[in-house]
Design a protein around this motif. Structure first.
Motif, PDB file in Angstrom:
ATOM      1  N   ARG A   1       1.317  -7.277   3.685  1.00 37.01           N
ATOM      2  CA  ARG A   1       0.455  -6.395   2.895  1.00 37.01           C
ATOM      3  C   ARG A   1       1.191  -5.118   2.519  1.00 37.01           C
ATOM      4  N   ARG A   2       2.049  -4.654   3.415  1.00 42.32           N
ATOM      5  CA  ARG A   2       2.808  -3.432   3.130  1.00 42.32           C
ATOM      6  C   ARG A   2       3.933  -3.680   2.123  1.00 42.32           C
ATOM      7  N   LEU A   3       4.619  -4.798   2.250  1.00 43.43           N
ATOM      8  CA  LEU A   3       5.772  -5.077   1.391  1.00 43.43           C
ATOM      9  C   LEU A   3       5.373  -5.628   0.026  1.00 43.43           C
ATOM     10  N   ALA A   4       4.222  -6.273  -0.056  1.00 42.88           N
ATOM     11  CA  ALA A   4       3.753  -6.844  -1.331  1.00 42.88           C
ATOM     12  C   ALA A   4       2.326  -6.380  -1.572  1.00 42.88           C
ATOM     13  N   PRO A   5       2.144  -5.081  -1.876  1.00 43.77           N
ATOM     14  CA  PRO A   5       0.795  -4.519  -1.982  1.00 43.77           C
ATOM     15  C   PRO A   5       0.077  -4.997  -3.235  1.00 43.77           C
ATOM     16  N   PRO A   6      -1.237  -4.810  -3.283  1.00 39.46           N
ATOM     17  CA  PRO A   6      -1.996  -5.181  -4.484  1.00 39.46           C
ATOM     18  C   PRO A   6      -1.625  -4.275  -5.647  1.00 39.46           C
ATOM     19  N   PRO A   7      -1.851  -4.735  -6.870  1.00 39.38           N
ATOM     20  CA  PRO A   7      -1.579  -3.877  -8.029  1.00 39.38           C
ATOM     21  C   PRO A   7      -2.504  -2.669  -8.017  1.00 39.38           C
ATOM     22  N   PRO A   8      -2.101  -1.578  -8.651  1.00 38.21           N
ATOM     23  CA  PRO A   8      -2.977  -0.392  -8.692  1.00 38.21           C
ATOM     24  C   PRO A   8      -4.336  -0.735  -9.283  1.00 38.21           C
ATOM     25  N   GLN A   9      -5.361  -0.204  -8.659  1.00 38.04           N
ATOM     26  CA  GLN A   9      -6.717  -0.459  -9.154  1.00 38.04           C
ATOM     27  C   GLN A   9      -6.939   0.263 -10.470  1.00 38.04           C
ATOM     28  N   ARG A  10      -7.562  -0.442 -11.409  1.00 36.31           N
ATOM     29  CA  ARG A  10      -7.906   0.182 -12.684  1.00 36.31           C
ATOM     30  C   ARG A  10      -9.384   0.552 -12.672  1.00 36.31           C
ATOM     31  N   TYR A  11      -9.706   1.621 -13.371  1.00 39.36           N
ATOM     32  CA  TYR A  11     -11.090   2.099 -13.403  1.00 39.36           C
ATOM     33  C   TYR A  11     -11.587   2.071 -14.843  1.00 39.36           C
ATOM     34  N   ASP A  12     -12.828   1.696 -15.002  1.00 39.48           N
ATOM     35  CA  ASP A  12     -13.398   1.497 -16.327  1.00 39.48           C
ATOM     36  C   ASP A  12     -13.877   2.817 -16.932  1.00 39.48           C
ATOM     37  N   VAL A  13     -13.004   3.817 -16.932  1.00 45.62           N
ATOM     38  CA  VAL A  13     -13.355   5.079 -17.576  1.00 45.62           C
ATOM     39  C   VAL A  13     -12.957   5.005 -19.051  1.00 45.62           C
ATOM     40  N   THR A  14     -13.763   5.627 -19.907  1.00 49.69           N
ATOM     41  CA  THR A  14     -13.455   5.641 -21.325  1.00 49.69           C
ATOM     42  C   THR A  14     -12.372   6.666 -21.609  1.00 49.69           C
ATOM     43  N   ARG A  15     -11.859   6.628 -22.837  1.00 46.55           N
ATOM     44  CA  ARG A  15     -10.829   7.594 -23.228  1.00 46.55           C
ATOM     45  C   ARG A  15     -11.370   9.017 -23.133  1.00 46.55           C
ATOM     46  N   ARG A  16     -12.601   9.242 -23.566  1.00 47.51           N
ATOM     47  CA  ARG A  16     -13.149  10.588 -23.529  1.00 47.51           C
ATOM     48  C   ARG A  16     -13.430  11.039 -22.094  1.00 47.51           C
TER      49      ARG A  16
ATOM     50  N   VAL B   1      10.904  -9.769  17.209  1.00 46.91           N
ATOM     51  CA  VAL B   1      10.228 -10.012  15.929  1.00 46.91           C
ATOM     52  C   VAL B   1       9.476  -8.758  15.492  1.00 46.91           C
ATOM     53  N   VAL B   2       8.730  -8.174  16.410  1.00 41.95           N
ATOM     54  CA  VAL B   2       7.934  -6.986  16.072  1.00 41.95           C
ATOM     55  C   VAL B   2       8.831  -5.844  15.623  1.00 41.95           C
ATOM     56  N   ASP B   3       9.951  -5.634  16.305  1.00 44.17           N
ATOM     57  CA  ASP B   3      10.878  -4.563  15.920  1.00 44.17           C
ATOM     58  C   ASP B   3      11.391  -4.768  14.503  1.00 44.17           C
ATOM     59  N   LEU B   4      11.718  -6.003  14.160  1.00 50.77           N
ATOM     60  CA  LEU B   4      12.197  -6.294  12.811  1.00 50.77           C
ATOM     61  C   LEU B   4      11.111  -6.022  11.780  1.00 50.77           C
ATOM     62  N   LEU B   5       9.873  -6.394  12.081  1.00 50.59           N
ATOM     63  CA  LEU B   5       8.779  -6.182  11.135  1.00 50.59           C
ATOM     64  C   LEU B   5       8.529  -4.692  10.905  1.00 50.59           C
ATOM     65  N   ILE B   6       8.637  -3.891  11.954  1.00 46.75           N
ATOM     66  CA  ILE B   6       8.409  -2.454  11.826  1.00 46.75           C
ATOM     67  C   ILE B   6       9.430  -1.833  10.876  1.00 46.75           C
ATOM     68  N   ASP B   7      10.664  -2.296  10.940  1.00 46.93           N
ATOM     69  CA  ASP B   7      11.742  -1.700  10.139  1.00 46.93           C
ATOM     70  C   ASP B   7      11.890  -2.327   8.752  1.00 46.93           C
ATOM     71  N   ALA B   8      11.112  -3.369   8.442  1.00 44.83           N
ATOM     72  CA  ALA B   8      11.290  -4.092   7.177  1.00 44.83           C
ATOM     73  C   ALA B   8      10.992  -3.201   5.979  1.00 44.83           C
ATOM     74  N   VAL B   9      11.847  -3.310   4.952  1.00 46.97           N
ATOM     75  CA  VAL B   9      11.648  -2.531   3.731  1.00 46.97           C
ATOM     76  C   VAL B   9      11.424  -3.412   2.515  1.00 46.97           C
ATOM     77  N   ASP B  10      11.795  -4.682   2.570  1.00 46.08           N
ATOM     78  CA  ASP B  10      11.515  -5.594   1.463  1.00 46.08           C
ATOM     79  C   ASP B  10      11.555  -7.026   1.971  1.00 46.08           C
ATOM     80  N   GLU B  11      10.813  -7.877   1.284  1.00 46.11           N
ATOM     81  CA  GLU B  11      10.658  -9.260   1.727  1.00 46.11           C
ATOM     82  C   GLU B  11      11.950 -10.057   1.582  1.00 46.11           C
ATOM     83  N   GLU B  12      12.717  -9.785   0.549  1.00 42.97           N
ATOM     84  CA  GLU B  12      13.929 -10.557   0.295  1.00 42.97           C
ATOM     85  C   GLU B  12      14.899 -10.479   1.461  1.00 42.97           C
ATOM     86  N   ASN B  13      15.045  -9.306   2.046  1.00 45.49           N
ATOM     87  CA  ASN B  13      15.949  -9.152   3.178  1.00 45.49           C
ATOM     88  C   ASN B  13      15.275  -9.482   4.506  1.00 45.49           C
ATOM     89  N   LEU B  14      13.953  -9.355   4.549  1.00 41.03           N
ATOM     90  CA  LEU B  14      13.254  -9.617   5.796  1.00 41.03           C
ATOM     91  C   LEU B  14      13.296 -11.084   6.183  1.00 41.03           C
TER      92      LEU B  14
END
Length: 257
Positions: A171-186, A15-28
């Motif tokens: 967590r590796r295969l389905a990471p969180p969305p990129p964090q957004r920062y509340d910086v203004t345009r300027r 099981v651990v070997d398979l998890l190490i080599d996993a590249v996407d959830e659909e095939n895992l």
């Protein structure tokens, strides 16, 4: 080490070997389920992401849950203490027999409509963080069913060991969305020019503002990015720029080489 213990350890390593080599959830998941049933022996297994409208429960055997069984489960799940454990409590591996007697289990509506048709007289279930789906954090409920003898303490321990590794790979295969920062345009424009190597005076001339205003924009941006100065702020732009750019920032640095 006995031959049986060595074989059990090998199944965990598979099981651990398979998890190490996993590249996407659909095939895992299709490859993972039979290995999990080898590591924690059972007659059937259910892998259920929640919430995740794009992924229905995966099972082995593949046709384990009919539409009627899924509907009955959704209807009766609120009265099931093992479901409550995996959905609202810690989610650590737990035998149903730890929670309720056979008599109480057999009195559940879900037993008659879902579990008994599956031959699930004994169950071991757990849940773990399952990464993100469409930007929303989700969990994975994993249930292993048996028709015969109950799960052992060693089965529970094996499930606990695998649970940590399963959560890590999700967590590796389905990471969180990129964090957004509340910086203004300027502020974003000032950061972009800073990252391109301009001084405060050059930034002020480019944006037609005063150097003091550049200082204030950088002061505010430093606080929002939680950085301590120009080098860290420039690095933040270069490494996290997509999360710092307002929709209309294009062209601010045009012409600078």
């Amino acid at each position: 080490m006995s031959a049986a213990a060595e074989a059990g350890l090998r199944r965990i390593f598979d099981v651990v070997d398979l998890l190490i080599d996993a590249v996407d959830e659909e095939n895992l998941v299709p490859a993972l389920l039979p290995l999990l049933l080898g590591a924690v022996p059972g007659d059937s297994i259910v892998w259920a992401p929640n919430p995740d409208p794009t992924h229905r429960p995966r099972t082995l055997p593949a046709d384990l849950l009919t539409p009627d069984a899924l509907a009955a489960f959704d209807r009766d799940a609120a009265a099931d203490p093992l479901v409550a454990h995996t959905s609202a409590a810690t989610g650590t591996p737990l035998r149903r027999s730890t929670l309720q007697s056979d008599r109480a289990y057999h009195a559940l509506a879900a037993y008659h409509e879902v579990y008994r048709p599956l031959g699930a007289e004994r169950q071991l279930a757990m849940s773990f963080a399952g990464g993100y789906a469409d930007g929303t954090p989700r969990s994975i409920c994993l249930a292993i069913n048996r028709s015969g003898s109950d799960f052992t303490d060693d089965d529970v321990l094996t499930a606990a060991l695998l649970r940590t590794r399963l959560a890590h790979v999700l967590r590796r295969l389905a990471p969180p969305p990129p964090q957004r920062y509340d910086v203004t345009r300027r502020e974003s424009a000032v950061l972009a020019l800073l990252a391109h190597g301009l001084t405060n005076q050059q930034i002020a001339r480019r944006l037609d503002i005063s150097p003091r205003t550049v200082d204030k924009h950088l002061e505010h941006a430093y606080a929002k990015l939680r950085v301590g100065g120009r080098v860290e702020a420039a690095n933040a732009w270069l490494t996290r720029g997509d999360a710092l750019r307002p929709a209309s920032w294009t062209g601010i640095v045009a012409g600078h080489r």
